[in-house]
Write an enzyme that holds these catalytic residues in place. Sequence first.
Site, PDB file in Angstrom:
ATOM      1  N   SER A 274       1.060   2.666  -8.590  1.00  0.00           N
ATOM      2  CA  SER A 274       1.751   4.072  -8.691  1.00  0.00           C
ATOM      3  C   SER A 274       3.038   4.193  -9.826  1.00  0.00           C
ATOM      4  O   SER A 274       3.155   4.957 -10.215  1.00  0.00           O
ATOM      5  CB  SER A 274       2.474   4.354  -7.254  1.00  0.00           C
ATOM      6  OG  SER A 274       1.575   4.066  -6.210  1.00  0.00           O
TER       7      SER A 274
ATOM      8  N   MET B  45      -4.350  -0.550 -11.454  1.00  0.00           N
ATOM      9  CA  MET B  45      -3.879   0.848 -10.745  1.00  0.00           C
ATOM     10  C   MET B  45      -2.630   0.360 -10.282  1.00  0.00           C
ATOM     11  O   MET B  45      -2.422  -0.489  -9.314  1.00  0.00           O
ATOM     12  CB  MET B  45      -4.711   1.511 -10.179  1.00  0.00           C
ATOM     13  CG  MET B  45      -6.144   1.889 -10.949  1.00  0.00           C
ATOM     14  SD  MET B  45      -6.663   3.312 -10.286  1.00  0.00           S
ATOM     15  CE  MET B  45      -7.996   3.615 -11.454  1.00  0.00           C
TER      16      MET B  45
ATOM     17  N   GLY C 280       2.825   5.673  -0.535  1.00  0.00           N
ATOM     18  CA  GLY C 280       2.274   6.808  -0.938  1.00  0.00           C
ATOM     19  C   GLY C 280       1.886   6.894  -2.600  1.00  0.00           C
ATOM     20  O   GLY C 280       1.811   5.849  -3.080  1.00  0.00           O
ATOM     21  N   TYR C 281       1.997   8.095  -3.137  1.00  0.00           N
ATOM     22  CA  TYR C 281       1.449   8.470  -4.446  1.00  0.00           C
ATOM     23  C   TYR C 281       0.329   7.683  -4.592  1.00  0.00           C
ATOM     24  O   TYR C 281       0.093   6.811  -5.748  1.00  0.00           O
ATOM     25  CB  TYR C 281       2.543   8.008  -5.441  1.00  0.00           C
ATOM     26  CG  TYR C 281       2.605   8.808  -6.735  1.00  0.00           C
ATOM     27  CD1 TYR C 281       3.012  10.160  -6.583  1.00  0.00           C
ATOM     28  CD2 TYR C 281       2.054   8.473  -7.984  1.00  0.00           C
ATOM     29  CE1 TYR C 281       3.028  10.966  -7.506  1.00  0.00           C
ATOM     30  CE2 TYR C 281       2.073   9.402  -9.019  1.00  0.00           C
ATOM     31  CZ  TYR C 281       2.550  10.627  -8.728  1.00  0.00           C
ATOM     32  OH  TYR C 281       2.485  11.285  -9.819  1.00  0.00           O
TER      33      TYR C 281
ATOM     34  N   GLN D 268      12.810  -2.894   0.992  1.00  0.00           N
ATOM     35  CA  GLN D 268      12.123  -3.912  -0.251  1.00  0.00           C
ATOM     36  C   GLN D 268      12.678  -3.604  -1.535  1.00  0.00           C
ATOM     37  O   GLN D 268      12.106  -4.097  -2.355  1.00  0.00           O
ATOM     38  CB  GLN D 268      10.701  -3.392   0.237  1.00  0.00           C
ATOM     39  CG  GLN D 268      10.012  -2.321  -0.138  1.00  0.00           C
ATOM     40  CD  GLN D 268       8.475  -2.337   0.313  1.00  0.00           C
ATOM     41  OE1 GLN D 268       8.156  -2.113   1.261  1.00  0.00           O
ATOM     42  NE2 GLN D 268       7.678  -2.594  -0.826  1.00  0.00           N
TER      43      GLN D 268
ATOM     44  N   HIS E 206      -5.517   2.564  -3.669  1.00  0.00           N
ATOM     45  CA  HIS E 206      -5.358   3.025  -2.144  1.00  0.00           C
ATOM     46  C   HIS E 206      -6.602   3.405  -1.612  1.00  0.00           C
ATOM     47  O   HIS E 206      -6.954   3.125  -0.202  1.00  0.00           O
ATOM     48  CB  HIS E 206      -4.307   4.059  -2.134  1.00  0.00           C
ATOM     49  CG  HIS E 206      -2.937   3.575  -2.544  1.00  0.00           C
ATOM     50  ND1 HIS E 206      -2.459   4.033  -3.567  1.00  0.00           N
ATOM     51  CD2 HIS E 206      -2.005   2.736  -2.054  1.00  0.00           C
ATOM     52  CE1 HIS E 206      -1.231   3.553  -3.832  1.00  0.00           C
ATOM     53  NE2 HIS E 206      -0.846   2.526  -2.866  1.00  0.00           N
TER      54      HIS E 206
HETATM   55  O1  PAF Z   1       2.323  -2.676  -0.977  1.00  0.00           O
HETATM   56  C1  PAF Z   1       3.123  -1.632  -0.501  1.00  0.00           C
HETATM   57  O2  PAF Z   1       2.742  -0.361  -1.001  1.00  0.00           O
HETATM   58  C2  PAF Z   1       4.052  -1.882   0.412  1.00  0.00           C
HETATM   59  O3  PAF Z   1       4.829  -3.060  -0.137  1.00  0.00           O
HETATM   60  C3  PAF Z   1       3.842  -1.724   1.590  1.00  0.00           C
HETATM   61  C4  PAF Z   1       3.014  -2.915   2.346  1.00  0.00           C
HETATM   62  C5  PAF Z   1       3.243  -0.561   2.064  1.00  0.00           C
HETATM   63  C6  PAF Z   1       5.116  -1.876   2.684  1.00  0.00           C
HETATM   64  O4  PAF Z   1       6.098  -0.937   2.345  1.00  0.00           O
END
Ligand code: PAF
Length: 283
Positions: A186, A184, A31-32, A61, A37
């Site tokens: 987040s 870029m 997100g964000y 993570q 993205h």
């Molecule tokens: O790259 C990310 O934003 C994260 O590591 C992912 C791949 C969505 C897993 O939580």
Amino acid sequence: MQLITSILEMQQLADKVRNSGNKIGVVPTMGYLHEGHISLIRIAKQNSDFVVTTIFVNPTQFAPNEDFEKYPRDLNRDLAICRAEDVDVVFAPDTSAMYNSDFLTFVNVEKITSILEGKFRPTHFRGVTTVVAKLFNITKPHIAIFGQKDAQQAIVIKKMVKDLNFDINILIGPTIRETDGLAMSSRNVYLNNDERRKATVLYQSLKFAESEIIKGQTNIDTIKSVMEKMILEKQIFTIDYISFNDAETLEEIKIADLNKSILISLAVRTGKVRLIDNIVVKR
Ligand code: PAF
């Protein structure tokens, strides 16, 4: 566009989409959302019929000392972006739905997860591969798109997909940069004005390394020491690593040889912020 939070509902919809002969593309995110993205969503749109963006800040993570609690979140803004990009489904589950209190199973890619990022974040990739495997089983994609910005993550996920025989094609989208070169992320919102201005040195140092290699410099230590000097001169960064690796196997490179593509990657800290960036010098 549909917002789905239930795992079962997402799986049932994915089955329906697949049974109707349509190809599902998933863009996993925390997100964000930013332009990086959005570029991945556009790649998914070009390469599939039904695009799912997942939004889930994955606790497994993050180490206990990391920024899980303060990681930026704004679901309504993310939904507006996904709607504007014509995403078909946003899958945004709760933590409790993804990790039951009796959760015991983790996916771990060995060896290539204990170097580079893994050296500084020893439990990070185990969390990434676990959640990505779960998201694959929930969204049932034909293709999944990840960003080159997290170069090691992309390599680790490709390895997991190969080793565990996931029938999913992994596409990697290029790093999207601000006009001054900053990749870029987040996490860039954490930077104050001074840090933000000085962070441009990261990409400058990577471009310097690239141009040295292209000019024929083969001594990596020589290139590395100039990069370190460029970054440390700003007086606000500490360097976790600057590394030159085979862009496919992640094997460390000491002598540049353009018979192989070289991944030049770095991680630095300033204040409480940790920034990563990379560039691939292609043969
Ligand atoms: O790259 C990310 O934003 C994260 O590591 C992912 C791949 C969505 C897993 O939580």
